[in-house]
Enzyme design. Structure first.
Site, PDB file in Angstrom:
ATOM      1  N   LYS A  70      18.734 -25.668 -30.658  1.00 27.65           N
ATOM      2  CA  LYS A  70      18.267 -24.309 -30.935  1.00 27.65           C
ATOM      3  C   LYS A  70      18.388 -23.430 -29.696  1.00 27.65           C
ATOM      4  O   LYS A  70      18.890 -22.301 -29.761  1.00 27.65           O
ATOM      5  CB  LYS A  70      16.815 -24.321 -31.410  1.00 27.65           C
ATOM      6  N   ASP A 105      14.799 -21.589 -35.841  1.00 29.97           N
ATOM      7  CA  ASP A 105      13.438 -21.760 -35.350  1.00 29.97           C
ATOM      8  C   ASP A 105      12.497 -21.939 -36.534  1.00 29.97           C
ATOM      9  O   ASP A 105      12.945 -22.116 -37.679  1.00 29.97           O
ATOM     10  CB  ASP A 105      13.024 -20.565 -34.482  1.00 29.97           C
TER      11      ASP A 105
END
Length: 250
Positions: free
Chosen positions: A150, A168
Protein backbone atom coordinates in the site's frame (compact mmCIF):
# COMPACT_ATOMS: atom_id res chain seq x y z
CA UNK A 1 -41.12 -25.50 -11.52
CA UNK A 2 -38.49 -26.37 -8.95
CA UNK A 3 -35.70 -25.14 -11.20
CA UNK A 4 -37.53 -21.88 -11.89
CA UNK A 5 -38.08 -21.29 -8.18
CA UNK A 6 -34.43 -22.00 -7.49
CA UNK A 7 -33.39 -19.56 -10.21
CA UNK A 8 -35.61 -16.81 -8.80
CA UNK A 9 -34.24 -17.43 -5.30
CA UNK A 10 -30.69 -17.21 -6.58
CA UNK A 11 -31.40 -13.93 -8.36
CA UNK A 12 -32.95 -12.48 -5.22
CA UNK A 13 -29.97 -13.56 -3.15
CA UNK A 14 -27.55 -11.92 -5.56
CA UNK A 15 -29.58 -8.71 -5.58
CA UNK A 16 -29.44 -8.51 -1.78
CA UNK A 17 -25.80 -9.53 -1.69
CA UNK A 18 -23.67 -7.29 -3.94
CA UNK A 19 -20.67 -9.10 -5.30
CA UNK A 20 -22.25 -12.55 -5.05
CA UNK A 21 -20.01 -15.40 -6.16
CA UNK A 22 -20.38 -17.03 -9.52
CA UNK A 23 -20.23 -20.81 -10.10
CA UNK A 24 -16.47 -20.79 -9.68
CA UNK A 25 -16.75 -19.07 -6.29
CA UNK A 26 -15.02 -15.84 -7.32
CA UNK A 27 -16.81 -12.69 -6.21
CA UNK A 28 -17.78 -10.47 -9.11
CA UNK A 29 -18.45 -6.77 -9.18
CA UNK A 30 -22.13 -6.02 -8.63
CA UNK A 31 -21.97 -3.34 -11.32
CA UNK A 32 -22.03 -3.32 -15.09
CA UNK A 33 -19.30 -1.64 -17.11
CA UNK A 34 -21.60 1.28 -17.82
CA UNK A 35 -22.43 1.69 -14.13
CA UNK A 36 -18.75 1.61 -13.16
CA UNK A 37 -17.92 4.24 -15.78
CA UNK A 38 -20.75 6.44 -14.50
CA UNK A 39 -19.54 6.08 -10.90
CA UNK A 40 -16.07 7.32 -11.76
CA UNK A 41 -17.39 9.97 -14.14
CA UNK A 42 -19.31 11.48 -11.24
CA UNK A 43 -16.29 11.27 -8.95
CA UNK A 44 -14.27 13.09 -11.63
CA UNK A 45 -16.82 15.90 -11.79
CA UNK A 46 -17.00 16.18 -8.01
CA UNK A 47 -13.21 16.17 -7.54
CA UNK A 48 -11.49 16.98 -10.87
CA UNK A 49 -8.01 16.99 -9.32
CA UNK A 50 -8.10 14.92 -6.12
CA UNK A 51 -5.09 15.21 -3.86
CA UNK A 52 -3.69 13.07 -1.09
CA UNK A 53 -3.92 14.74 2.30
CA UNK A 54 -0.51 13.78 3.70
CA UNK A 55 1.77 16.82 3.77
CA UNK A 56 5.24 16.38 2.29
CA UNK A 57 7.99 18.31 0.51
CA UNK A 58 9.58 15.67 -1.73
CA UNK A 59 9.53 11.95 -2.49
CA UNK A 60 11.49 11.09 0.64
CA UNK A 61 9.22 12.98 3.03
CA UNK A 62 6.20 11.48 1.27
CA UNK A 63 7.63 8.00 1.80
CA UNK A 64 8.19 8.75 5.48
CA UNK A 65 4.73 10.25 5.91
CA UNK A 66 2.98 7.28 4.30
CA UNK A 67 5.00 4.83 6.40
CA UNK A 68 4.03 6.76 9.54
CA UNK A 69 0.35 6.83 8.55
CA UNK A 70 -0.23 3.09 9.07
CA UNK A 71 -2.98 2.74 11.70
CA UNK A 72 -3.01 6.53 12.12
CA UNK A 73 -4.94 9.41 10.62
CA UNK A 74 -3.52 11.79 8.04
CA UNK A 75 -4.43 14.69 10.35
CA UNK A 76 -2.44 13.16 13.19
CA UNK A 77 0.56 12.43 10.96
CA UNK A 78 0.55 15.95 9.52
CA UNK A 79 0.57 17.49 13.00
CA UNK A 80 3.65 15.46 13.88
CA UNK A 81 5.56 15.86 10.63
CA UNK A 82 5.21 19.60 9.99
CA UNK A 83 8.00 20.38 12.44
CA UNK A 84 9.95 17.24 11.46
CA UNK A 85 10.02 17.97 7.73
CA UNK A 86 11.07 21.56 8.39
CA UNK A 87 14.44 20.20 9.53
CA UNK A 88 14.62 16.74 7.94
CA UNK A 89 14.02 16.20 4.22
CA UNK A 90 16.73 13.73 3.18
CA UNK A 91 17.81 10.26 4.32
CA UNK A 92 21.13 11.72 5.51
CA UNK A 93 19.41 14.25 7.77
CA UNK A 94 17.15 11.52 9.11
CA UNK A 95 20.13 9.36 10.06
CA UNK A 96 21.76 12.36 11.69
CA UNK A 97 18.59 12.98 13.69
CA UNK A 98 18.62 9.37 14.88
CA UNK A 99 15.93 7.12 16.28
CA UNK A 100 15.45 8.94 19.60
CA UNK A 101 15.47 12.31 17.87
CA UNK A 102 12.80 11.09 15.46
CA UNK A 103 10.69 9.77 18.33
CA UNK A 104 10.64 13.23 19.88
CA UNK A 105 8.72 14.42 16.79
CA UNK A 106 6.40 11.47 16.20
CA UNK A 107 5.53 10.24 19.72
CA UNK A 108 1.92 11.33 19.24
CA UNK A 109 1.53 8.76 16.42
CA UNK A 110 0.53 5.20 17.21
CA UNK A 111 3.30 2.57 17.17
CA UNK A 112 5.84 5.39 17.07
CA UNK A 113 8.79 3.38 18.41
CA UNK A 114 8.55 0.66 15.79
CA UNK A 115 7.89 3.24 13.08
CA UNK A 116 10.93 5.27 14.13
CA UNK A 117 13.09 2.16 13.96
CA UNK A 118 11.82 1.39 10.46
CA UNK A 119 12.27 4.96 9.18
CA UNK A 120 15.89 5.03 10.35
CA UNK A 121 16.56 1.62 8.77
CA UNK A 122 14.78 2.75 5.61
CA UNK A 123 16.92 5.88 5.42
CA UNK A 124 20.10 3.86 5.82
CA UNK A 125 19.09 1.48 3.03
CA UNK A 126 18.18 4.38 0.72
CA UNK A 127 21.70 5.77 1.21
CA UNK A 128 23.52 2.45 0.94
CA UNK A 129 21.60 0.86 -1.95
CA UNK A 130 19.75 3.60 -3.84
CA UNK A 131 22.07 6.57 -3.79
CA UNK A 132 19.74 8.38 -1.34
CA UNK A 133 16.97 8.47 -3.95
CA UNK A 134 13.52 6.98 -3.44
CA UNK A 135 13.19 4.09 -5.93
CA UNK A 136 10.39 4.20 -8.49
CA UNK A 137 9.42 0.53 -8.76
CA UNK A 138 7.13 -1.40 -6.43
CA UNK A 139 9.64 -4.22 -6.07
CA UNK A 140 12.36 -1.86 -4.87
CA UNK A 141 10.04 0.14 -2.64
CA UNK A 142 8.70 -2.89 -0.76
CA UNK A 143 12.30 -3.98 -0.09
CA UNK A 144 12.62 -0.99 2.24
CA UNK A 145 12.01 -1.53 5.98
CA UNK A 146 8.46 -0.65 6.97
CA UNK A 147 7.23 -0.32 3.39
CA UNK A 148 4.40 -2.57 2.25
CA UNK A 149 2.48 -2.74 -0.99
CA UNK A 150 0.00 0.00 0.00
CA UNK A 151 2.77 2.44 0.92
CA UNK A 152 4.62 1.62 -2.29
CA UNK A 153 1.51 2.24 -4.38
CA UNK A 154 0.86 5.63 -2.74
CA UNK A 155 4.44 6.74 -3.37
CA UNK A 156 4.39 5.51 -6.96
CA UNK A 157 1.18 7.44 -7.59
CA UNK A 158 1.84 10.69 -5.73
CA UNK A 159 5.60 11.02 -6.28
CA UNK A 160 6.04 9.46 -9.71
CA UNK A 161 2.66 9.80 -11.41
CA UNK A 162 1.98 6.10 -11.89
CA UNK A 163 -1.57 4.75 -11.93
CA UNK A 164 -1.87 2.49 -8.88
CA UNK A 165 -4.59 1.50 -6.43
CA UNK A 166 -3.46 1.83 -2.83
CA UNK A 167 -6.05 -0.15 -0.88
CA UNK A 168 -6.39 1.36 2.58
CA UNK A 169 -9.20 0.72 5.07
CA UNK A 170 -11.52 3.17 3.26
CA UNK A 171 -11.14 1.54 -0.15
CA UNK A 172 -11.34 -1.96 1.29
CA UNK A 173 -14.57 -1.05 3.07
CA UNK A 174 -16.18 0.61 0.04
CA UNK A 175 -15.18 -2.17 -2.34
CA UNK A 176 -16.86 -4.78 -0.14
CA UNK A 177 -19.76 -2.75 1.25
CA UNK A 178 -20.96 -1.66 -2.19
CA UNK A 179 -19.99 -4.81 -4.05
CA UNK A 180 -17.82 -2.77 -6.41
CA UNK A 181 -14.79 -5.06 -6.06
CA UNK A 182 -15.36 -7.66 -3.33
CA UNK A 183 -12.30 -9.31 -1.89
CA UNK A 184 -11.09 -10.94 1.31
CA UNK A 185 -7.71 -9.20 1.22
CA UNK A 186 -6.43 -5.77 0.11
CA UNK A 187 -4.46 -7.47 -2.69
CA UNK A 188 -7.63 -9.10 -4.05
CA UNK A 189 -9.48 -5.79 -3.97
CA UNK A 190 -6.57 -4.02 -5.65
CA UNK A 191 -6.44 -6.55 -8.48
CA UNK A 192 -10.20 -6.35 -9.09
CA UNK A 193 -10.30 -2.56 -9.04
CA UNK A 194 -7.43 -2.35 -11.51
CA UNK A 195 -9.35 -4.73 -13.77
CA UNK A 196 -12.74 -3.01 -13.70
CA UNK A 197 -11.91 0.72 -13.49
CA UNK A 198 -11.87 2.35 -16.93
CA UNK A 199 -8.25 3.17 -17.89
CA UNK A 200 -8.97 6.87 -18.34
CA UNK A 201 -10.11 7.09 -14.71
CA UNK A 202 -7.50 4.80 -13.16
CA UNK A 203 -4.89 7.41 -12.24
CA UNK A 204 -7.14 9.34 -9.83
CA UNK A 205 -9.31 6.38 -8.79
CA UNK A 206 -7.62 5.57 -5.50
CA UNK A 207 -7.85 9.17 -4.30
CA UNK A 208 -11.51 9.40 -5.31
CA UNK A 209 -12.31 6.22 -3.40
CA UNK A 210 -10.28 7.18 -0.33
CA UNK A 211 -11.89 10.61 -0.08
CA UNK A 212 -15.35 9.17 -0.70
CA UNK A 213 -14.80 6.68 2.11
CA UNK A 214 -13.34 9.27 4.47
CA UNK A 215 -16.05 11.89 4.07
CA UNK A 216 -19.18 10.15 2.71
CA UNK A 217 -19.21 6.34 2.85
CA UNK A 218 -17.97 6.38 6.44
CA UNK A 219 -17.23 3.29 8.49
CA UNK A 220 -19.86 3.66 11.21
CA UNK A 221 -22.66 5.32 9.27
CA UNK A 222 -22.59 6.14 5.55
CA UNK A 223 -23.78 9.67 4.75
CA UNK A 224 -25.99 8.53 1.88
CA UNK A 225 -27.76 11.90 1.37
CA UNK A 226 -24.33 13.39 0.57
CA UNK A 227 -23.45 10.62 -1.91
CA UNK A 228 -23.31 11.46 -5.62
CA UNK A 229 -23.71 7.79 -6.57
CA UNK A 230 -26.58 6.93 -4.19
CA UNK A 231 -28.86 5.93 -7.06
CA UNK A 232 -26.26 3.53 -8.47
CA UNK A 233 -24.94 2.16 -5.18
CA UNK A 234 -25.97 -1.40 -4.32
CA UNK A 235 -24.90 -1.42 -0.67
CA UNK A 236 -27.49 -3.21 1.47
CA UNK A 237 -27.38 -0.53 4.18
CA UNK A 238 -27.77 2.55 2.00
CA UNK A 239 -30.50 4.94 3.17
CA UNK A 240 -31.08 7.06 0.07
CA UNK A 241 -31.88 6.44 -3.57
CA UNK A 242 -31.47 10.11 -4.47
CA UNK A 243 -27.94 11.20 -5.46
CA UNK A 244 -26.49 14.37 -4.01
CA UNK A 245 -26.08 17.31 -6.43
CA UNK A 246 -23.13 16.70 -8.74
CA UNK A 247 -21.05 19.84 -8.31
CA UNK A 248 -17.30 20.34 -7.97
CA UNK A 249 -16.12 20.51 -4.37
CA UNK A 250 -14.00 23.46 -3.34
Amino acid sequence: MIKAKSSVSTQRAKKSNPGASDKRGSARSAYSKDEIREIFRRFSVQRPEPKGELEHTNAFTLLVAVALSAQATDVGVNKATRALFAVVDTPEKMLELGEEGLISYIKTIGLYRNKAKNVIAMSRKLIDEFGSAVPKTREELVSLPGVGRKTANVVMSMAFGKATIAVDTHIFRIANRTGLAPGKTPDQVEAKLEKIIPPDYLFHAHHWLILHGRYVCKARKPDCPACVIADICKAAEKTSEMPAPLVPLT
